[in-house]
Design a protein around this motif. Structure first.
Motif, PDB file in Angstrom:
ATOM      1  N   ALA A  57       0.833  -1.200   0.000  1.00  0.00           N
ATOM      2  CA  ALA A  57       0.000   0.000   0.000  1.00  0.00           C
ATOM      3  C   ALA A  57       0.867   1.250   0.000  1.00  0.00           C
ATOM      4  O   ALA A  57       0.616   2.209  -0.753  1.00  0.00           O
ATOM      5  CB  ALA A  57      -0.929  -0.008   1.217  1.00  0.00           C
ATOM      6  N   TYR A  58       1.899   1.234   0.817  1.00  0.00           N
ATOM      7  CA  TYR A  58       2.840   2.371   0.872  1.00  0.00           C
ATOM      8  C   TYR A  58       3.469   2.613  -0.496  1.00  0.00           C
ATOM      9  O   TYR A  58       3.517   3.743  -0.990  1.00  0.00           O
ATOM     10  CB  TYR A  58       3.902   2.090   1.933  1.00  0.00           C
ATOM     11  CG  TYR A  58       5.124   2.968   1.850  1.00  0.00           C
ATOM     12  CD1 TYR A  58       5.060   4.323   2.157  1.00  0.00           C
ATOM     13  CD2 TYR A  58       6.353   2.431   1.456  1.00  0.00           C
ATOM     14  CE1 TYR A  58       6.191   5.125   2.074  1.00  0.00           C
ATOM     15  CE2 TYR A  58       7.485   3.225   1.374  1.00  0.00           C
ATOM     16  CZ  TYR A  58       7.399   4.572   1.685  1.00  0.00           C
ATOM     17  OH  TYR A  58       8.511   5.362   1.601  1.00  0.00           O
ATOM     18  N   ASN A  60       2.389   1.683  -3.433  1.00  0.00           N
ATOM     19  CA  ASN A  60       1.385   2.125  -4.408  1.00  0.00           C
ATOM     20  C   ASN A  60       1.084   3.618  -4.255  1.00  0.00           C
ATOM     21  O   ASN A  60       0.892   4.333  -5.247  1.00  0.00           O
ATOM     22  CB  ASN A  60       0.092   1.330  -4.236  1.00  0.00           C
ATOM     23  CG  ASN A  60       0.227  -0.117  -4.691  1.00  0.00           C
ATOM     24  OD1 ASN A  60       1.190  -0.468  -5.388  1.00  0.00           O
ATOM     25  ND2 ASN A  60      -0.704  -0.959  -4.284  1.00  0.00           N
ATOM     26  N   ILE A  61       1.038   4.067  -3.017  1.00  0.00           N
ATOM     27  CA  ILE A  61       0.715   5.477  -2.764  1.00  0.00           C
ATOM     28  C   ILE A  61       1.844   6.386  -3.234  1.00  0.00           C
ATOM     29  O   ILE A  61       1.611   7.376  -3.926  1.00  0.00           O
ATOM     30  CB  ILE A  61       0.435   5.693  -1.258  1.00  0.00           C
ATOM     31  CG1 ILE A  61      -0.859   4.980  -0.864  1.00  0.00           C
ATOM     32  CG2 ILE A  61       0.333   7.187  -0.937  1.00  0.00           C
ATOM     33  CD1 ILE A  61      -1.056   4.834   0.636  1.00  0.00           C
ATOM     34  N   ASP A  64       2.615   7.462  -6.956  1.00  0.00           N
ATOM     35  CA  ASP A  64       1.862   8.573  -7.562  1.00  0.00           C
ATOM     36  C   ASP A  64       2.804   9.767  -7.715  1.00  0.00           C
ATOM     37  O   ASP A  64       3.282  10.342  -6.741  1.00  0.00           O
ATOM     38  CB  ASP A  64       0.682   8.930  -6.653  1.00  0.00           C
ATOM     39  CG  ASP A  64      -0.221   9.980  -7.281  1.00  0.00           C
ATOM     40  OD1 ASP A  64       0.253  10.731  -8.168  1.00  0.00           O
ATOM     41  OD2 ASP A  64      -1.388  10.070  -6.881  1.00  0.00           O
ATOM     42  N   LEU A  67       2.905  13.169  -5.707  1.00  0.00           N
ATOM     43  CA  LEU A  67       3.358  13.303  -4.323  1.00  0.00           C
ATOM     44  C   LEU A  67       4.855  13.610  -4.280  1.00  0.00           C
ATOM     45  O   LEU A  67       5.620  13.122  -5.122  1.00  0.00           O
ATOM     46  CB  LEU A  67       3.080  12.017  -3.543  1.00  0.00           C
ATOM     47  CG  LEU A  67       1.597  11.646  -3.364  1.00  0.00           C
ATOM     48  CD1 LEU A  67       1.478  10.293  -2.683  1.00  0.00           C
ATOM     49  CD2 LEU A  67       0.872  12.703  -2.564  1.00  0.00           C
TER      50      LEU A  67
END
Length: 233
Positions: A57-58, A60-61, A64, A67
């Motif tokens: 999850a980290y 994947n975030i 982006d 960011l």
């Protein structure tokens, strides 16, 4: 007599906590301890599914591009470490009065071993809980670490990808370290982590890699009987 088990998180929490396994494993451990009051057991537990899910999850975030943050191995390691601590707290609770001490986070600062079972989790970025297991073996004078995972033996290659991969019964540290390399990355999937391997070799430790699901075989290992697994040393 102190034994060290490095219990892969994928055995304890493959997707969710495997309560059937934990019941059977705990019963076997209690039976083994009951047979000799001098016996003690150190359990070092990995992160399992929670570590993988949250680390992914980290990643994947932060993939982006909008960011400002970039992939940070230390940040990913800390996420995995927190998963090991949750799993360790579960194991400590399961063993109740047999494990009176708090879960060990830093294997270099623990000085006493109260009770019959000591449970440890991840310490800091840079390696897996395998390294914590080796450091605790050194601290409490154990000559063997039993590494329990979802593989029965170490193979010459990944058998899921290479049908010609062969199981290994015994291997030297020099040859094993050629296989796993010297670098650690969070979530790295190796039979025993490279940092732990280097330390274990320096201590002349024996490591036995075996299936965490074969309860009878784990008992045979604890009893120093013939067993199914790979002996590194």
């Amino acid at each position: 007599m102190t034994k060290v088990l490095s219990v892969g998180g994928s055995i304890v929490v493959p997707d969710s906590p495997d309560t059937s396994f934990l019941k059977e494993f705990a019963a076997m451990v209690c039976s083994w301890l009951d047979e000799d009051k001098e016996r003690k057991l150190i359990l070092v537990v990995g992160g399992g599914a929670p570590a993988r899910v949250y680390q992914q999850a980290y990643r994947n975030i932060i993939d982006d591009n909008s960011l400002p943050t970039k992939n940070d191995n230390d940040a990913a390691d800390w996420i995995g470490i927190m998963a090991t601590r949750l799993n360790a707290q579960l194991l400590k609770a399961v063993f109740g009065d047999l494990c009176p001490q708090d879960v060990v986070y830093n294997p270099t600062t623990v000085t006493t071993f109260e009770g019959r079972i000591l449970v440890a989790a991840g310490w800091k970025p840079g390696f897996s809980t395998d390294t914590d297991a080796v450091l605790l073996a050194e601290k409490f004078h154990a000559d063997t670490v039993v590494n329990l995972s979802n593989i029965e033996k170490v193979y010459t290659d990944d058998p899921r990808k290479n049908p010609d991969a062969k199981p290994i019964d015994s291997i030297s540290w020099a040859d094993f370290r050629k296989m796993v390399g010297d670098e650690w990355t969070p979530g790295k999937n190796t039979p025993f982590d490279p940092i732990a391997s280097k330390k274990a070799e320096s201590l002349k430790l024996t490591v036995i890699c075996a299936s965490g699901k074969n309860i009878k075989n784990i008992r045979d290992i604890l009893d120093d009987k013939d067993c199914i697994g790979t002996r590194i040393g």
